[in-house]
Design an enzyme around this catalytic site. Structure first.
Site, PDB file in Angstrom:
ATOM      1  N   LYS A  45     -37.330  45.461  47.336  1.00  0.00           N
ATOM      2  CA  LYS A  45     -37.171  45.233  48.776  1.00  0.00           C
ATOM      3  C   LYS A  45     -37.231  46.561  49.531  1.00  0.00           C
ATOM      4  O   LYS A  45     -36.875  47.607  49.001  1.00  0.00           O
ATOM      5  CB  LYS A  45     -35.828  44.536  48.991  1.00  0.00           C
ATOM      6  CG  LYS A  45     -35.557  44.039  50.383  1.00  0.00           C
ATOM      7  CD  LYS A  45     -34.273  43.220  50.363  1.00  0.00           C
ATOM      8  CE  LYS A  45     -33.873  42.795  51.767  1.00  0.00           C
ATOM      9  NZ  LYS A  45     -34.887  41.984  52.437  1.00  0.00           N
ATOM     10  N   ASN A  69     -41.616  34.039  57.822  1.00  0.00           N
ATOM     11  CA  ASN A  69     -40.327  34.717  57.757  1.00  0.00           C
ATOM     12  C   ASN A  69     -40.265  35.836  58.790  1.00  0.00           C
ATOM     13  O   ASN A  69     -41.283  36.418  59.159  1.00  0.00           O
ATOM     14  CB  ASN A  69     -40.068  35.272  56.351  1.00  0.00           C
ATOM     15  CG  ASN A  69     -40.621  36.676  56.179  1.00  0.00           C
ATOM     16  OD1 ASN A  69     -39.946  37.653  56.515  1.00  0.00           O
ATOM     17  ND2 ASN A  69     -41.843  36.784  55.675  1.00  0.00           N
ATOM     18  N   CYS A 130     -45.318  45.686  58.513  1.00  0.00           N
ATOM     19  CA  CYS A 130     -44.371  44.587  58.683  1.00  0.00           C
ATOM     20  C   CYS A 130     -44.406  44.072  60.120  1.00  0.00           C
ATOM     21  O   CYS A 130     -44.151  44.829  61.064  1.00  0.00           O
ATOM     22  CB  CYS A 130     -42.953  45.037  58.339  1.00  0.00           C
ATOM     23  SG  CYS A 130     -41.725  43.735  58.575  1.00  0.00           S
ATOM     24  N   LYS A 165     -49.460  49.755  52.120  1.00  0.00           N
ATOM     25  CA  LYS A 165     -49.584  48.306  52.303  1.00  0.00           C
ATOM     26  C   LYS A 165     -50.329  48.008  53.601  1.00  0.00           C
ATOM     27  O   LYS A 165     -49.869  48.348  54.693  1.00  0.00           O
ATOM     28  CB  LYS A 165     -48.202  47.655  52.325  1.00  0.00           C
ATOM     29  CG  LYS A 165     -48.232  46.136  52.211  1.00  0.00           C
ATOM     30  CD  LYS A 165     -46.855  45.593  51.892  1.00  0.00           C
ATOM     31  CE  LYS A 165     -46.912  44.132  51.476  1.00  0.00           C
ATOM     32  NZ  LYS A 165     -45.589  43.633  51.032  1.00  0.00           N
ATOM     33  N   ILE A 190     -52.639  41.830  50.833  1.00  0.00           N
ATOM     34  CA  ILE A 190     -52.321  42.084  52.233  1.00  0.00           C
ATOM     35  C   ILE A 190     -50.859  41.745  52.530  1.00  0.00           C
ATOM     36  O   ILE A 190     -50.227  41.015  51.761  1.00  0.00           O
ATOM     37  CB  ILE A 190     -53.230  41.253  53.178  1.00  0.00           C
ATOM     38  CG1 ILE A 190     -53.052  39.768  52.873  1.00  0.00           C
ATOM     39  CG2 ILE A 190     -54.667  41.698  53.054  1.00  0.00           C
ATOM     40  CD1 ILE A 190     -53.814  38.817  53.811  1.00  0.00           C
TER      41      ILE A 190
END
Length: 305
Positions: A45, A69, A130, A165, A190
């Site tokens: 995480k 989410n 994110c 990422k 992705i």
């Protein structure tokens, strides 16, 4: 020799399967289900400089063929993660990929410098994509020059290889990949697609954050296309993710040019899914008539010539 082993910068993988960051907590919780040493790696995480409490609830909504989410990078902070969570994982023979997040460049650099010194952290995953935080996060992942500069600064302080990422929420993912590849050791791709689900009765968004990240089987065709395009354009290690549920999904990603594959949302449905995929892969290789999984690497590009 194993039929499944894969070597990447900083990572000597027993197999190409690992849980994706954010879908496996810090890993130790899953050790009650199987030996984590069987995994290729563990993407833990996200870690931030200070503890984050995340977004307001509700944070998760089920969708057709997936979920949305908006957790908001909840975590106890990098120093707690180093001193407690990573130490719990030292008992397992598995490389750790630490996910690094932040609000400003200095946060990313701080976290990377500290967490890359942990003995079982073998690579970093730079989380510039994110969509669920109001500051930082995806803002670094939509501008090629900004992303490249952040990658350069993190790479300069990291003691282990740096993977970046990529966000799918861009016009041209190949342009992003090319810019980042100048400094990164590899890519992970992705991250989630930005999505929204509303309550049919009231018309209100189900998630308190309004929007969130769409993941699960619904995004696999998008992820496959993007991995294919990036691999066609540049030669850089890729760990792919997006809708992986079984061994065939792993084969599909390797076929379009991924070197390894991460399993995300499926862990919420079945905590045994990573082990089941690893166990299933040799049988699938037999059916395809190949001795080693690397023989399937990039085959889609070969048949398109």
């Amino acid at each position: 020799m194993s039929r499944l082993n894969v070597e990447l910068p900083g990572l000597d993988l027993k197999n190409p399967v690992m849980p994706a960051s954010g879908c496996f907590a810090f890993g130790a919780e899953f050790s009650q289900f199987y030996d984590l040493s069987e995994l290729g790696a563990i993407m833990i995480k996200a870690a931030t400089k200070e503890a984050r409490y995340g977004n307001e609830t509700p944070r998760v909504a089920e969708t057709d063929s997936g979920m949305i989410n908006a957790i908001g990078l909840q975590n106890p902070g990098v120093h707690h993660i180093i001193e407690h969570e990573l130490k719990k994982l030292e008992q397992f023979d598995v490389p750790i990929i630490a996910n690094v997040a932040g609000s400003v460049e200095e946060d990313y650099v701080y976290v990377a410098e500290h967490i890359s010194k942990a003995p079982n952290v073998k690579a970093l995953e730079l989380n510039i994509s994110c969509p669920n935080v109001k500051e930082g996060g995806m803002q670094f992942g939509v501008d090629p020059q900004v992303a490249a500069e952040l990658t350069r600064k993190v790479k300069a302080v990291s003691e282990v290889p740096v993977y970046v990422k990529l966000s799918p929420n861009v016009t041209n993912i190949v342009e992003m990949a090319k810019a980042i590849a100048e400094y990164a050791d590899g890519l992970t791709m992705i991250n989630t697609l930005v999505g929204l689900r509303i309550d049919g009765k009231s018309g209100k968004p189900i998630i308190a954050n309004t929007i969130g990240g769409l993941s699960g089987p619904a995004i696999k065709p998008v992820a496959l296309r993007m991995v294919y395009e990036v691999r066609k354009a540049i030669d850089i290690p890729i760990i792919a993710m997006g809708g992986v549920q079984n061994a065939q999904d792993v084969i599909d990603y390797i076929s379009v040019g991924a070197n390894a594959v991460a399993v995300g949302t499926a862990n919420f449905q079945n905590p045994m899914v990573c082990k089941e995929i690893i166990d299933e892969l040799p049988t699938l290789l037999d059916k395809l008539g190949v001795d080693h999984i690397n023989e399937l690497y990039g085959r889609t590009h070969e048949v398109m010539k």
